[in-house]
Each structure stands twice: as structure tokens, then as C-alpha cells.
Design a protein around this motif. Structure first.
Motif, mmCIF file in Angstrom:
data_model
loop_
_atom_site.group_PDB
_atom_site.id
_atom_site.type_symbol
_atom_site.label_atom_id
_atom_site.label_comp_id
_atom_site.label_asym_id
_atom_site.label_seq_id
_atom_site.Cartn_x
_atom_site.Cartn_y
_atom_site.Cartn_z
ATOM 1 N N GLU A 136 0.832 -1.200 0.000
ATOM 2 C CA GLU A 136 0.000 0.000 0.000
ATOM 3 C C GLU A 136 0.868 1.252 0.000
ATOM 4 N N GLU A 232 -8.670 3.782 -4.371
ATOM 5 C CA GLU A 232 -8.424 4.120 -2.971
ATOM 6 C C GLU A 232 -9.702 4.100 -2.130
ATOM 7 N N TRP A 236 -10.749 1.315 0.605
ATOM 8 C CA TRP A 236 -11.069 1.716 1.984
ATOM 9 C C TRP A 236 -12.430 1.153 2.396
ATOM 10 N N ARG A 239 -11.995 -2.414 3.138
ATOM 11 C CA ARG A 239 -11.308 -2.573 4.426
ATOM 12 C C ARG A 239 -12.270 -2.322 5.574
ATOM 13 N N GLN A 240 -13.141 -1.334 5.418
ATOM 14 C CA GLN A 240 -14.105 -1.041 6.471
ATOM 15 C C GLN A 240 -15.080 -2.199 6.649
ATOM 16 N N VAL A 251 -8.630 1.705 8.894
ATOM 17 C CA VAL A 251 -9.724 2.423 8.239
ATOM 18 C C VAL A 251 -9.594 3.925 8.497
ATOM 19 N N LEU A 253 -9.042 7.683 7.800
ATOM 20 C CA LEU A 253 -9.425 8.452 6.613
ATOM 21 C C LEU A 253 -8.541 9.668 6.376
ATOM 22 N N LEU A 256 -6.844 9.738 2.882
ATOM 23 C CA LEU A 256 -7.845 9.893 1.819
ATOM 24 C C LEU A 256 -8.415 11.308 1.832
#
Length: 768
Positions: A136, A232, A236, A239-240, A251, A253, A256
Motif C-alpha cells: 500500500e 483508494e 477503503w 477494508r471497512q 480504516v 481516513l 484519503l
């Protein structure tokens, strides 16, 4: 080290989770901090079920608050005096129900422990995370370089626009001066016109070059938006989903948000450049002017990119969850839940200016019996930076509840499809309007599908639904998912099971344990990768013997009573009876292992190997222990004090070496009570409730068997003696009966006469 002190020393990513936990009003962080030592020493679990004990702890809590208030009076800390006084007043609402406060504090302590668990993952999990993070990081570095390139190009464009404006001002000044001079000489006039033509040609080329650069900037922005939205943000969201069912995925943010804000800022700056071109065109235009021809298309493209980015910029940062629930995404009617939304485009000028409204199931499917709900509580909040520890633009809804609609729901659908209560999926929506520098767009975010129950007994089944959906589906708006439920491939299914143990105990399942589970589900296979588990086999409401009921029973037992033993790898756990025998028969006498029962829900047992008179290995197993036993005595104390009577009626422990070859006391010593023998705090219970006796050469009693027992785990206890077993076991039974009556003080004593897998129960007062 005290739990609170450990929490305060965690890295920033975990302290942020702690701050978010204590954003709730139920237990102020100040109270947790100043009373930390006292809070951690109390038995809140007992207070949650014992009214009298809850009253005592409640009164002591108020006294401690008074002490703290007096301290702050002496220190002249006006603000803390005010806060402590307010906290005490707020706690008065628990005066009639102090056990509710005890439950709340217990929940907070458990959530704190979960944060500590995440910060202290096993090495192998950390390695996997580091490996994933390195990939990542490489991708993120590449994206960061592109972002930096975009910012640099925007600075260059800013300079270009200044040069264009200066060039146009130069032309305009010279041309206006020429008109004021009223040149008469034709030759001079032609010469001046020729020079103006050269200037206008240069200006035209400069405009073309600027428009070309703007197109390139829009193309670069479009490329970045594509990466942000399709890679992305999507990753995410996935992943959440996995984090909701126990994965240790990040997670956060913040990164992002930084990227979204960067691209949005550049697009708004491009709008300003286009507005500047409007201004320049208004001052000077001519036939073939490229600005007049290309600018409208550039503006449409810019606004479309901006709209696409902004429409994906509102996300649900913290999915709906109830305090003391089994997990997120399971909500109960008339019980408060919390949820947090976040705007990823962080412009400080918008702080407190955007209102977020909550709604429910606006596009609910028209199917038979599908329930509808109203959202109650504070349904509108402003996005602000005060409610986020990271300074993000969030709207934190903490006091929402759901109430089922009395009309307009079930029975009026056009479809005959019917879903059970725990198979119904519902979506919560969040709407707002983004208005900034003359640009306006309506935005919407939606939660992951939630399961809504009306009774706590439905939690287990509801959590199974959450696990299944978030394990398999990436279409987060598919509320009809369980109308035609797909099967789960074993690799994903096994990973999900491992995550349940990892999130609950910090230790997942190894390959051998997963293989045993696969063998239970599919039978013997060379490779399980192509096997699939059907939804009804995993969990179907009103079916008591599903796989999930069995597995969750084990998980709850381990989390409640055996977490330390499991985390240290002392429990083999998931191992079949056949595998167990093959392992133990190769080992020395007294070798034992701990495994979960395959038939008793939430049961654990141990088996050991002995040597027969002929020198053959003989594996023996005790009847499973359940929460009834483990709530009275720790499992390690059962292992420590377990004995059988040999031929000379001399008690000795058959448990000598934990598989494969670790001495029992070496493996379990750190868990033992400091007192042993008659001084042990558990000895009374052992004598009166859990006395396990095995007599060599005793005849097996006969009784009905369930699956565990049939394969060597032990028979169900029997009331008294019956049939042929009475006469042939009588002599052996009397010997133990009189010996154990001296130790027994309870009304019933389990006396198990074991040989292999047999057991017989005697009740004092009956004549054998």
C-alpha cells in the motif's frame, strides 16, 4: 501496568480510537481518567447482574467524585470543579437503575481492551500487515507524487495566468494609447497596426497555450479522481467492511481526506482560472478567439469532475452500532445507536455550515413482510471539525433510535419473496448540500446494510447475517442479498472464522485448526479451496444446530473464560476425535491436549493417553466443561486439580504433559492460584461439584450417547443405576461413594466411573 496507563502510551492511531470511544456522553473521559485506579479494581460484571452490589458501587462512585471536586476546589481549578459537579448530576439519572451504569462502564472497559488488543496483535499478523502495508505504501507514494505534480502544475498555471493577463494589459494599453494619439501619417499608422498584429498574434498563441495547459490539468485531475474513486476509496470501503467483522485493517481516513481535499482545491482553483478567462475575454475578444470557442467545454468538464469527486466525498466513517452490541451493523428497535459521517473535502470555510439529515430505507424493496422503520432522535447535525480528534469534518450522531412503522409495511409488497427478520437488510442514508464559491451539489452517503432486531435473543443470528454479507458482498446497497444467497468459498469462509477469534482474543486460527473445521463441514478432501458453504448450513433462524451456533458458542466461551490460555497457544481447540487419538497414541503416558466439544455447544474437554496392561496406548476423555463449570472455577485449576483413583485407591493426576511434550505445570504455572491443596480457593468447589473419578477395569455403564460420547468423549450423566450395569458396578461404586460423601456438602455429587468413555452418576441418599 494499569489498563488506563497502557492506553495513554499507545501510538497516535490507537489513542485516536480511544478519543473517539470517549466522545460518547455515557462515561466522560475525565471521570475515567481521575478514577481509573478505582474503576479498574471493581467487579462491574457482578454489579451488572447484582442490584445490591450495583447500589454499593454507585454510591462509592459518587463519593469519589465528591473527593475529586474537593481536590479541584483546593487547587482552584474552576473548570474541573464545574465539570465534576456536572458529571455527578448526570450520574444521578442512574439512581434507580445503578446496574445500567455498571453495564455501561463494563462496556467501556471491554472496548478499551479491544483497542489494546488491536495494538498488540500476534507477530504473524503484524508481519502480514507490514507486508500488506509495504504494498500500500508503494501505491500511496506513487499517488503522492502525482498529487505533488498536480500542485506544482497549478502553481505554474497561476504564473501563466498572470503572464497572460500582463500580456493582454500590455496590448490593451498600447492600443488605447494609439487610438488616443490619432496618428495621421499613413506609413507610421501601418507600422503601428503591424506591431499590434504581432502582439495580438502572440496573445492568441498565449491563450491557446493556456487553454492547452488547462486541458492537461483537467486530464491529470481526471486521472487522479479515477484512482481515488475506483481504487483508494473502494479499497477503503472494503477494508471497512472487513474491519466491521474483525479484520485488523486500517480504516483511518486522514490520508484519503488529504487527497480528496487536494484535488477538490485544484478543481476550484481551475474554476477561478476559467473565471479569469471570462474576465479577459470580456475585455478583449476577436475573430477566432480560442477562449470563446473552448472555455464552455472546459467549464463543463471541470464542473463534472468536481461533481463526481464531491458526490463520493461523504462517507460513513463509523458504521451504526449499539453500545454493548455483539458488533456493528446490528441495531435493536428502541435502543440508542451511534453513527458518524465525514466529508473528505476539508475546507475550513465550511465548518458548521453544512447540515446532514438522516433518513431510512427510502427505496425499500416491495416484498412480503418487509418492515419499515422511522429514525428518531437528533436527525440533523452540522458537519464540524470539533467532534473529530483528527480535525476532520464530521457529523457524529450519538442518540438515534429506530421504531418500526405500524402501517405501510409487511404484507403489501408485490413480491412473494419472504425474508426472516435477521435476513432483512436496511440502509441508513445521510443527505447534505455542498455550497462553495458559487458551486452547489447535493450529496448523499449510505451506511453498510444493517440488521434490525427487536429482541436480544436475535443477536447471534443477526451477527451471522452481518458476517456473511460483509464477507462476500461488495455491493453495499443490495438489500435483497439474502433472497438468493450465494454460497461462501472455503478460503473466504475460513478467513472470516479466523478473524472472529483474532478480534476477540488476539489469536486467529492456524491451518490445522481450519482444516479440522473444513473436515467437519465437507468431510475428508485433498484440497478444500473449491469447497463452498451454503448459507442455510451456516446459520438459519430457528434452527438450533447450525454451524454458527456451535462456532459462536465456542467463541463466546473462549472470550469469556479461556482467552489467556487460547492466546498463549495452550488450547489445540479445533481437532477431531480421530486426529486427537492419532496424535496422543504416539506420545508418552500422561500426554494430554485440550479441544472443543463437537456436540456440546460452548464445551471444552481434555483427553489423555494411558498405557494398558498389555502396553497398548489407551486414550481417555472427560465429559465437556461448559460455562456452568467455568464460571465457578478457572479451567487451568480444573486441569491442575484433576485426579483419578488408581488400583490402590490412591488419587493421582493423569495429566502430565501438555501436547506435544511440555510439562503440565510448566505450561500452566503462571495461571495457577498462589494457594494450593486445602488452601486453594477452588478446593471446596472441586470437592463438592467437580470430582472426577476413574476406576480401572470398571465395567462401562450403558446409556444413550450423543455424537461426542459415541466416539469416546464420555457418556451423559445418569440418575442412579439401572439395568445390567447396576449389579456389576455396585461393588466399585460403594467404595467411592463412602469416600466422597465425606467431602461432599452439596445436594448432588457427580461420581463418574470411567473406563475409556464411560461415566456413571450417583446421587447421595440412593442405595447403590
Amino acid at each position: 501496568m494499569a489498563q488506563w496507563e497502557r492506553l495513554r502510551q499507545l501510538p497516535a492511531v490507537y489513542t485516536q480510537q480511544l478519543h473517539e470511544l470517549y466522545d460518547r456522553d455515557a462515561l466522560p473521559m475525565d471521570v475515567r481518567h481521575y478514577l481509573s485506579a478505582w474503576i479498574e479494581k471493581q467487579d462491574w460484571q457482578r454489579a451488572a447482574r447484582d442490584h445490591n452490589w450495583a447500589v454499593v458501587l454507585f454510591q462509592v462512585l459518587l463519593e469519589h467524585l465528591d473527593i475529586q471536586h474537593s481536590r479541584f476546589v483546593q487547587e482552584e481549578s474552576f473548570l474541573m470543579q464545574h465539570n465534576i459537579r456536572r458529571y455527578k448530576q448526570n450520574f444521578q439519572r442512574y439512581l434507580d437503575e445503578p446496574w445500567v451504569l455498571a453495564n455501561t462502564i463494563l462496556w467501556f472497559l471491554q472496548k478499551e481492551k479491544e483497542i489494546l488488543d488491536k495494538a498488540d496483535l500476534p507477530e504473524q499478523v503484524q508481519f502480514l500487515c507490514i507486508e500488506q502495508e509495504s504494498m500500500e505504501t508503494s501505491s500511496q507514494h506513487d499517488l503522492e507524487r502525482k498529487m505533488a505534480g498536480l500542485r506544482n502544475d497549478m502553481q505554474c498555471m497561476e504564473h501563466t495566468m498572470l503572464c497572460l493577463e500582463e500580456q493582454q494589459d500590455e496590448f490593451d494599453f498600447k492600443y488605447q494609447t494609439y487610438k488616443m494619439e490619432a496618428v495621421v501619417d499613413e506609413a507610421v499608422k501601418q507600422e503601428r497596426i503591424k506591431s499590434f498584429q504581432i502582439l495580438i498574434n502572440k496573445l492568441n498563441e498565449c491563450r491557446k497555450s493556456t487553454l492547452c495547459d488547462l486541458n492537461k490539468l483537467l486530464a491529470r485531475s481526471e486521472d487522479l479522481i479515477f484512482i481515488l474513486l475506483t481504487k483508494e476509496l473502494t479499497e477503503w470501503q472494503r477494508r471497512q467492511q472487513k474491519a466491521c467483522i474483525g479484520a485488523p485493517d486500517s480504516v483511518c481516513l486522514n490520508q484519503l481526506e488529504s487527497w480528496f481535499t487536494c484535488v477538490a482545491g485544484c478543481l476550484f482553483q481551475l474554476r477561478e482560472f476559467l473565471n479569469k478567462l471570462d474576465e479577459l475575454e470580456g475585455k478583449l475578444s476577436y475573430d477566432g478567439d480560442p477562449v470563446k470557442a473552448q472555455k464552455p467545454a472546459l467549464r463543463r468538464r471541470n464542473d463534472k469532475l468536481l461533481k463526481d469527486l464531491l458526490k463520493s466525498s461523504v462517507v460513513v466513517e463509523t458504521q451504526p452500532s449499539m453500545p454493548q452490541g455483539k458488533g456493528p451493523l446490528v441495531l435493536r428497535t428502541n435502543v440508542q445507536f451511534s453513527v458518524k459521517t465525514r466529508l473528505l473535502v476539508k475546507f475550513p470555510e465550511l465548518n458548521h455550515s453544512m447540515k446532514v439529515n438522516v433518513s431510512m430505507d427510502r427505496e425499500a424493496p416491495q416484498i412480503k413482510g418487509y418492515r419499515r422503520f422511522n429514525v428518531l432522535g437528533t436527525k440533523t447535525k452540522a458537519l464540524n471539525m470539533a467532534e473529530s480528534q483528527s480535525g476532520g469534518m464530521v457529523a457524529d450522531f450519538r442518540h438515534l433510535t429506530l421504531k418500526e412503522q405500524k402501517s405501510g409495511g409487511g404484507g403489501k409488497g408485490v413480491s412473494d419473496i419472504s425474508l426472516s427478520v435477521t435476513e432483512e437488510l436496511h440502509i441508513i442514508y445521510f443527505d447534505t448540500v455542498f455550497e462553495y464559491k458559487g458551486f452547489s451539489v447535493e450529496l448523499q452517503a449510505s451506511s453498510l446494510p444493517v440488521v434490525i432486531i427487536s429482541n436480544s435473543s436475535q443477536q447471534q443470528s443477526a451477527w451471522a447475517t452481518v458476517l456473511w454479507f460483509n464477507m462476500l458482498s461488495q455491493n453495499t446497497k443490495d438489500v435483497m442479498y439474502f433472497a438468493n444467497t450465494p454460497a461462501a468459498p472455503w478460503p473466504q469462509f475460513g478467513e472470516m472464522l479466523s478473524l472472529q477469534f483474532l478480534s476477540a482474543t488476539k489469536r486467529g486460527l492456524n491451518d490445522a485448526q481450519l482444516e479440522m473445521i473444513a473436515h467437519r463441514l465437507f468431510g475428508k478432501q485433498v484440497n478444500y479451496d473449491n469447497c463452498k458453504v451454503a448459507w442455510p448450513k451456516f446459520s438459519k433462524e430457528n434452527t438450533p444446530d447450525t454451524f454458527w451456533v456451535w462456532f459462536d458458542g465456542i467463541l463466546v466461551m473462549v472470550k469469556t473464560y479461556l482467552e489467556d490460555l487460547w492466546r498463549d497457544g495452550l488450547i489445540m481447540g479445533f481437532v477431531s476425535k480421530g486426529k486427537e487419538k492419532s496424535l496422543l497414541k504416539k506420545k508418552q503416558r500422561g500426554t494430554f491436549l485440550l479441544r472443543f466439544s463437537e456436540s456440546v455447544i460452548g464445551g471444552i474437554t481434555f483427553s489423555w493417553v494411558e498405557t494398558t496392561m498389555t502396553g497398548e496406548p489407551d486414550v481417555k476423555t472427560v465429559q465437556p466443561f461448559t460455562k456452568t463449570d467455568l464460571s465457578q472455577i478457572p479451567f487451568h485449576e480444573i486441569i491442575r486439580n484433576f485426579q483419578i483413583f488408581e488400583a490402590d485407591n490412591v488419587p493421582e493426576s493423569p495429566l502430565l504433559y501438555l501436547y506435544p511434550d511440555t510439562a503440565r505445570d510448566e505450561a500452566f504455572a503462571k495461571y495457577y492460584s498462589e494457594m494450593s491443596g486445602d488452601n486453594s480457593p477452588y478446593i471446596k468447589y472441586i470437592k463438592t461439584k467437580l470430582v472426577f473419578v476413574s476406576k480401572e477395569n470398571a465395567l462401562e455403564a450403558r446409556s444413550p450417547m450423543h455424537s461426542d460420547m459415541a466416539q469416546g468423549e464420555g457418556l451423559e450423566p445418569m440418575k442412579g443405576l439401572f439395568g445390567e450395569a447396576v449389579d456389576r458396578c455396585q461393588a466399585a461404586a460403594i467404595t467411592f461413594f463412602h469416600l466422597l460423601r465425606l467431602l461432599a456438602t452439596s445436594t448432588q455429587l457427580h461420581l463418574r466411573s470411567k473406563r475409556g468413555s464411560s461415566s456413571t452418576e450417583f446421587t447421595p441418599g440412593l442405595s447403590p
